[in-house]
Design a protein around this motif. Structure first.
Motif, short mmCIF file in Angstrom:
data_model
loop_
_atom_site.label_atom_id
_atom_site.label_comp_id
_atom_site.label_asym_id
_atom_site.label_seq_id
_atom_site.Cartn_x
_atom_site.Cartn_y
_atom_site.Cartn_z
N THR A 129 0.85 -1.18 0.00
CA THR A 129 0.00 0.00 0.00
C THR A 129 0.89 1.24 0.00
O THR A 129 2.13 1.14 0.03
CB THR A 129 -0.95 0.01 1.22
OG1 THR A 129 -1.94 1.02 1.03
CG2 THR A 129 -0.20 0.31 2.52
N THR A 130 0.27 2.42 -0.04
CA THR A 130 1.00 3.68 0.09
C THR A 130 0.43 4.45 1.27
O THR A 130 -0.71 4.21 1.70
CB THR A 130 0.87 4.55 -1.18
OG1 THR A 130 -0.52 4.85 -1.41
CG2 THR A 130 1.44 3.83 -2.39
N TRP A 131 1.23 5.36 1.79
CA TRP A 131 0.79 6.18 2.92
C TRP A 131 1.35 7.58 2.76
O TRP A 131 2.55 7.76 2.61
CB TRP A 131 1.24 5.58 4.25
CG TRP A 131 0.87 6.42 5.44
CD1 TRP A 131 -0.38 6.67 5.91
CD2 TRP A 131 1.77 7.14 6.28
NE1 TRP A 131 -0.32 7.49 7.01
CE2 TRP A 131 1.00 7.80 7.26
CE3 TRP A 131 3.17 7.29 6.31
CZ2 TRP A 131 1.56 8.59 8.26
CZ3 TRP A 131 3.73 8.08 7.30
CH2 TRP A 131 2.92 8.72 8.25
N ASP A 132 0.45 8.57 2.75
CA ASP A 132 0.82 9.97 2.60
C ASP A 132 1.15 10.55 3.97
O ASP A 132 0.27 10.69 4.83
CB ASP A 132 -0.34 10.74 1.95
CG ASP A 132 0.02 12.18 1.63
OD1 ASP A 132 1.02 12.70 2.19
OD2 ASP A 132 -0.69 12.81 0.83
N HIS A 133 2.39 10.89 4.16
CA HIS A 133 2.87 11.41 5.44
C HIS A 133 2.14 12.67 5.86
O HIS A 133 1.94 12.92 7.05
CB HIS A 133 4.38 11.68 5.34
CG HIS A 133 4.98 12.30 6.55
ND1 HIS A 133 5.12 13.67 6.69
CD2 HIS A 133 5.46 11.75 7.69
CE1 HIS A 133 5.67 13.93 7.86
NE2 HIS A 133 5.88 12.80 8.49
N ASP A 134 1.74 13.49 4.90
CA ASP A 134 1.13 14.79 5.21
C ASP A 134 -0.39 14.76 5.28
O ASP A 134 -1.01 15.78 5.55
CB ASP A 134 1.55 15.82 4.14
CG ASP A 134 3.06 16.01 4.12
OD1 ASP A 134 3.67 16.05 5.21
OD2 ASP A 134 3.63 16.12 3.02
N ALA A 135 -1.00 13.59 5.04
CA ALA A 135 -2.46 13.54 4.97
C ALA A 135 -3.13 13.51 6.34
O ALA A 135 -4.33 13.76 6.46
CB ALA A 135 -2.90 12.32 4.18
#
Length: 203
Positions: free
Chosen positions: A96-102
């Motif tokens: 998966t991916t994960w947006d650090h700033d979200a």
């Protein structure tokens, strides 16, 4: 399809070939099976849409929150989104991916393999690349000239005679409001021997 094939296809489309680091030693048992397979063949890669970390960096970064203990962070897109591999699969899904700033927690795995992750990341880039993309034509074999003229019809409102004139002074860049449309043109024309690629300004 192998992740390297996907990386090479994306690199061809963007005129930015991937660089894969040679395998550098033993593979850690602390890694999940998909990453053990990855690091058995290479020690990371610079890709046109981000990077795969060397094994040492992946292991180090994965000891910190929010990755530990469920995820190994194996790469990123260079703009704050990390690429993750689960330590245990969820219904056969690993990545998966994960947006650090979200400001959100890491969700479940989405793709079964690294190739799927790369395809998904690239598809997302195409969807947000509106107004900042160009279809670049470098060389056109005589036999493919009319194919290119037809494809240009999906990108510009000019008539066929004007589109043909555009090919007299190569290379030519055709701005596109839709990166996906420009990418589709690249995919259709490259098998005909047309040297062309997609440019996304902020990539």
């Amino acid at each position: 399809m192998d992740w390297r094939q996907v990386a090479e296809e994306i690199g061809d489309a963007l005129n930015r070939p991937p660089t894969v680091a040679a395998q550098s030693g033993s593979v850690s048992d602390a890694l999940s099976p998909p990453l053990r397979a990855l690091y058995a063949t290479c020690d990371g890669a610079d890709l046109p849409i981000g990077s795969l970390y060397p094994q040492r960096l992946a292991l180090e970064r994965s000891e910190a929150a929010p990755f530990h203990p469920d995820w190994v962070v194996c790469g990123d897109d260079g703009r704050g989104t990390f690429w993750l591999c689960a330590r245990e699969p969820e219904d056969g899904l690993w990545f998966t991916t994960w947006d650090h700033d979200a400001g959100v927690e890491i969700d479940g795995a989405v793709w079964p393999d690294l190739a799927g992750l790369l395809r998904g990341v690239f598809a997302d880039l195409l969807s947000i690349g509106r107004g900042e993309a160009a279809f670049v034509i470098e060389d056109v074999p005589a036999a493919a000239r009319m194919d290119v003229v037809r494809e240009l019809g999906t990108l510009v409102s000019a008539g066929s005679a004007e589109r043909l004139r555009m090919l007299k002074a190569l290379p030519v860049e055709v701005p596109s409001d839709d990166a996906q449309v420009a990418y589709d043109a690249v995919r259709r024309l490259r098998p005909a021997g047309v040297r062309c690629h997609l440019r996304i300004d902020w990539l």
